[in-house]
Scaffold this motif. Structure first.
Motif, PDB file in Angstrom:
ATOM      1  N   LEU A 190       0.830  -1.205   0.000  1.00 54.11           N
ATOM      2  CA  LEU A 190       0.000   0.000   0.000  1.00 54.11           C
ATOM      3  C   LEU A 190       0.867   1.259   0.000  1.00 54.11           C
ATOM      4  CD1 LEU A 190      -2.755   1.432   0.248  1.00 54.11           C
ATOM      5  CD2 LEU A 190      -2.602   1.108   2.732  1.00 54.11           C
ATOM      6  N   ASP A 191       2.051   1.177   0.590  1.00 57.42           N
ATOM      7  CA  ASP A 191       2.926   2.335   0.725  1.00 57.42           C
ATOM      8  C   ASP A 191       4.020   2.387  -0.331  1.00 57.42           C
ATOM      9  OD1 ASP A 191       1.620   3.035   3.274  1.00 57.42           O
ATOM     10  OD2 ASP A 191       2.568   1.195   3.979  1.00 57.42           O
ATOM     11  N   ALA A 192       3.950   1.484  -1.310  1.00 61.05           N
ATOM     12  CA  ALA A 192       4.977   1.435  -2.350  1.00 61.05           C
ATOM     13  C   ALA A 192       4.935   2.694  -3.211  1.00 61.05           C
ATOM     14  CB  ALA A 192       4.784   0.200  -3.218  1.00 61.05           C
ATOM     15  N   THR A 201     -12.860  -8.154  -0.378  1.00 63.98           N
ATOM     16  CA  THR A 201     -12.789  -7.814   1.043  1.00 63.98           C
ATOM     17  C   THR A 201     -14.074  -8.234   1.743  1.00 63.98           C
ATOM     18  OG1 THR A 201     -13.594  -5.573   0.541  1.00 63.98           O
ATOM     19  CG2 THR A 201     -11.206  -5.886   0.697  1.00 63.98           C
ATOM     20  N   ALA A 202     -14.051  -8.208   3.075  1.00 63.99           N
ATOM     21  CA  ALA A 202     -15.202  -8.607   3.883  1.00 63.99           C
ATOM     22  C   ALA A 202     -15.603  -7.466   4.807  1.00 63.99           C
ATOM     23  CB  ALA A 202     -14.859  -9.852   4.711  1.00 63.99           C
ATOM     24  N   GLU A 203     -16.898  -7.319   5.031  1.00 66.92           N
ATOM     25  CA  GLU A 203     -17.399  -6.214   5.851  1.00 66.92           C
ATOM     26  C   GLU A 203     -16.833  -6.249   7.262  1.00 66.92           C
ATOM     27  OE1 GLU A 203     -21.644  -4.211   7.347  1.00 66.92           O
ATOM     28  OE2 GLU A 203     -21.644  -6.197   6.394  1.00 66.92           O
ATOM     29  N   PHE A 204     -16.912  -7.410   7.921  1.00 63.56           N
ATOM     30  CA  PHE A 204     -16.492  -7.516   9.318  1.00 63.56           C
ATOM     31  C   PHE A 204     -15.054  -8.025   9.391  1.00 63.56           C
ATOM     32  CE2 PHE A 204     -21.121  -8.628   9.279  1.00 63.56           C
ATOM     33  CZ  PHE A 204     -21.581  -7.392   9.716  1.00 63.56           C
ATOM     34  N   ASP A 205     -14.122  -7.169   8.984  1.00 59.35           N
ATOM     35  CA  ASP A 205     -12.733  -7.583   8.868  1.00 59.35           C
ATOM     36  C   ASP A 205     -11.833  -6.383   9.150  1.00 59.35           C
ATOM     37  OD1 ASP A 205     -10.240  -8.530   8.185  1.00 59.35           O
ATOM     38  OD2 ASP A 205     -10.776  -9.158   6.160  1.00 59.35           O
ATOM     39  N   PRO A 206     -10.911  -6.499  10.097  1.00 60.08           N
ATOM     40  CA  PRO A 206      -9.993  -5.381  10.362  1.00 60.08           C
ATOM     41  C   PRO A 206      -9.128  -5.022   9.150  1.00 60.08           C
ATOM     42  CG  PRO A 206      -9.303  -7.349  11.554  1.00 60.08           C
ATOM     43  CD  PRO A 206     -10.669  -7.624  11.026  1.00 60.08           C
ATOM     44  N   LEU A 207      -8.937  -5.951   8.212  1.00 59.76           N
ATOM     45  CA  LEU A 207      -8.128  -5.679   7.029  1.00 59.76           C
ATOM     46  C   LEU A 207      -8.939  -5.100   5.868  1.00 59.76           C
ATOM     47  CD1 LEU A 207      -5.826  -8.861   6.889  1.00 59.76           C
ATOM     48  CD2 LEU A 207      -5.504  -6.736   8.170  1.00 59.76           C
ATOM     49  N   ARG A 208     -10.229  -4.903   6.069  1.00 56.55           N
ATOM     50  CA  ARG A 208     -11.098  -4.444   4.979  1.00 56.55           C
ATOM     51  C   ARG A 208     -10.616  -3.150   4.341  1.00 56.55           C
ATOM     52  NH1 ARG A 208     -16.450  -2.217   7.106  1.00 56.55           N
ATOM     53  NH2 ARG A 208     -15.113  -0.367   7.290  1.00 56.55           N
ATOM     54  N   ASP A 209     -10.406  -2.126   5.151  1.00 53.88           N
ATOM     55  CA  ASP A 209     -10.108  -0.800   4.609  1.00 53.88           C
ATOM     56  C   ASP A 209      -8.763  -0.743   3.892  1.00 53.88           C
ATOM     57  OD1 ASP A 209     -12.507  -0.029   5.651  1.00 53.88           O
ATOM     58  OD2 ASP A 209     -11.682   1.155   7.306  1.00 53.88           O
ATOM     59  N   ALA A 219      -8.146   0.247   0.103  1.00 57.53           N
ATOM     60  CA  ALA A 219      -7.240   1.362  -0.177  1.00 57.53           C
ATOM     61  C   ALA A 219      -6.162   0.931  -1.176  1.00 57.53           C
ATOM     62  CB  ALA A 219      -6.595   1.856   1.116  1.00 57.53           C
ATOM     63  N   TYR A 220      -5.685  -0.295  -1.043  1.00 58.04           N
ATOM     64  CA  TYR A 220      -4.685  -0.796  -1.985  1.00 58.04           C
ATOM     65  C   TYR A 220      -5.269  -0.896  -3.390  1.00 58.04           C
ATOM     66  CZ  TYR A 220      -1.168  -3.755  -4.180  1.00 58.04           C
ATOM     67  OH  TYR A 220      -0.215  -4.244  -5.034  1.00 58.04           O
ATOM     68  N   GLY A 221      -6.514  -1.364  -3.483  1.00 52.65           N
ATOM     69  CA  GLY A 221      -7.166  -1.435  -4.784  1.00 52.65           C
ATOM     70  C   GLY A 221      -7.243  -0.076  -5.445  1.00 52.65           C
ATOM     71  N   LYS A 222      -7.518   0.944  -4.649  1.00 50.32           N
ATOM     72  CA  LYS A 222      -7.646   2.299  -5.192  1.00 50.32           C
ATOM     73  C   LYS A 222      -6.312   2.826  -5.710  1.00 50.32           C
ATOM     74  CE  LYS A 222      -9.481   6.872  -4.111  1.00 50.32           C
ATOM     75  NZ  LYS A 222     -10.113   7.747  -3.093  1.00 50.32           N
ATOM     76  N   VAL A 223      -5.242   2.694  -4.912  1.00 53.30           N
ATOM     77  CA  VAL A 223      -3.947   3.219  -5.360  1.00 53.30           C
ATOM     78  C   VAL A 223      -3.390   2.389  -6.522  1.00 53.30           C
ATOM     79  CG1 VAL A 223      -3.394   4.245  -3.125  1.00 53.30           C
ATOM     80  CG2 VAL A 223      -2.651   1.902  -3.601  1.00 53.30           C
ATOM     81  N   LEU A 224      -3.715   1.110  -6.550  1.00 55.84           N
ATOM     82  CA  LEU A 224      -3.288   0.263  -7.658  1.00 55.84           C
ATOM     83  C   LEU A 224      -3.963   0.729  -8.949  1.00 55.84           C
ATOM     84  CD1 LEU A 224      -1.429  -2.224  -7.961  1.00 55.84           C
ATOM     85  CD2 LEU A 224      -3.462  -3.664  -7.703  1.00 55.84           C
ATOM     86  N   ALA A 225      -5.254   1.024  -8.868  1.00 56.79           N
ATOM     87  CA  ALA A 225      -5.976   1.519 -10.037  1.00 56.79           C
ATOM     88  C   ALA A 225      -5.458   2.888 -10.474  1.00 56.79           C
ATOM     89  CB  ALA A 225      -7.474   1.596  -9.729  1.00 56.79           C
ATOM     90  N   GLU A 226      -5.138   3.729  -9.493  1.00 57.31           N
ATOM     91  CA  GLU A 226      -4.615   5.064  -9.815  1.00 57.31           C
ATOM     92  C   GLU A 226      -3.251   4.991 -10.501  1.00 57.31           C
ATOM     93  OE1 GLU A 226      -4.690   6.912  -6.015  1.00 57.31           O
ATOM     94  OE2 GLU A 226      -6.802   7.495  -6.130  1.00 57.31           O
TER      95      GLU A 226
END
Length: 385
Positions: free
Chosen positions: A261-263, A276-284, A288-295
């Motif tokens: 995510l920080d690359a 991703t899953a709704e009830f998951d601490p890793l969800r966000d 966020a990684y998907g968004k920066v990857l697309a960008e």
């Protein structure tokens, strides 16, 4: 005599009704969790795991499993690493003629010994092999604390090189390779695509990431605070333990091969499906990684499954949404071998609506499983007296 039989029958019916009411009441009670209400099927599985009545690697009851002989052969072997050690891999090879595309799968488990291996995630890999009819290779990379970063990443990348170089030995097509993984394995899968780009390694067609861990840094995400107790199958304490043992030095936390995510450079990476899953601490952080990857120019298909927890794909045999996610990943990987997904602006799709019949089925199965769990708990208590 007839009166006695009638009384017995009525008493039995009343007893059954009370049991049913008790089961329904218990399941509905379990659905009210610390972070809000969850669907009843999710509730019973969370309760079962929390009470250590089931584990994510347990086999599903036969009524939930498909019958018939598999369409692939399964071979477990070891492959050499450049440091002289060996790691286990498991190869699922279609029985039909090839060569076949290759999917390399990295299991989850917080990078830690005792949390995951090629056996605990065997059901996911079996399903991928069956649904895609491709060669699927499950990689047993080495784990912390005995093997901190970068051992797992190097093992994962070397497994890719081995598959590319030895594809003919298992009827694989080295020109068609994809990677996939869940949680920590999702991290490794996407890191391997970066390593392949940076080292001029084999071309990777696509990547499928189930609820990936994407940063070891102290980033504020609402999902990390909402679902970090451990009730949703992964806890803050486990995440901290993973960071302490897998990345013991603070300068490792910002390394692109631990925290993609920080690359700084996410260009020229293969198309990605991120689930991703709704009830998951890793969800966000996954989203966020998907968004920066697309960008950065990568074609990204991002899907959040509401109503489920971290690791839900492991329960695909008893959770419809887990099965749907696995079907989606299988189709995505299969189609990517035929044609590259087209780039579109980032959009997060929410899987929320459930057909009425499926919802009714889930509720019925939840009560049935709940009854089984309550009975198991009762027997356990009686046995301990």
């Amino acid at each position: 005599m007839k009166k006695r039989l009638r009384r017995f029958f009525l008493s039995f019916v009343v007893f059954l009704l009370l049991c049913c009411i008790g089961i329904i009441g218990a399941v509905e009670y379990w659905s009210h969790t610390e972070a809000g209400k969850v669907p009843v099927k999710t509730a019973v599985l969370l309760h079962a795991v929390d009470q250590r009545l089931v584990t994510s690697d347990m086999k599903a009851p036969k009524i939930f499993s498909s019958s018939g002989s598999p369409s692939y052969t399964r071979t477990t072997t070891s492959i050499p690493m450049t440091d002289g050690e060996e790691i286990p891999i498991r190869i699922y090879q279609p029985k039909k003629e090839g060569p076949h595309p290759i999917i390399i799968y990295y299991h989850g488990g917080a990078f830690l010994e005792g949390y995951g291996n090629i056996n605990t995630h065997d059901n996911i890999v079996r399903a991928l092999a069956s649904k895609t009819q491709n060669v699927v290779i499950s990689v047993g990379y080495r784990l912390a604390p005995a093997h901190p970063f970068p051992t797992a990443t190097e093992d994962s990348y070397e497994a890719l090189l081995w598959a590319f170089q030895h594809a003919s030995s298992f009827n694989g097509d080295p020109s068609k390779i994809a990677v996939a993984g869940d949680s920590a394995g999702g991290n490794l899968a996407t890191v391997v695509t970066m390593m392949a780009r940076d080292r001029n390694g084999p071309s990777i067609t696509s990547q499928a990431l189930f609820y990936p861990l994407t940063t070891f840094q102290d980033v504020t995400f609402s999902s990390r605070s909402l679902y970090d107790s451990g009730y949703y199958l992964i806890s803050r304490s486990v995440m901290e333990k993973a960071r302490k043992n897998y990345t013991p030095e603070e300068n490792m936390w910002s390394n692109p091969y631990t925290s993609p995510l920080d690359a700084q450079n996410l260009h020229d990476l293969p198309p990605a499906l991120i689930i991703t899953a709704e009830f998951d601490p890793l969800r966000d952080e996954g989203e966020a990684y998907g968004k920066v990857l697309a960008e950065s120019g990568t074609a990204v298909n991002a899907v959040r499954y509401n109503g489920v927890m971290h690791g839900f794909v492991s329960f695909y045999e008893v959770m419809n949404r887990g099965k749907d996610a696995l079907d989606k990943a299988s189709l995505y990987l299969t189609e990517s071998f035929q044609q590259q997904p087209e780039y579109q602006a980032y959009q997060l799709d929410i899987y929320d609506n459930q057909p009425a019949l499926e919802s009714l089925q889930d509720r019925g199965e939840a009560y049935a499983i709940g009854g089984y769990l309550l009975g198991k708990q009762a027997i356990s208590k009686i046995s301990s007296w």
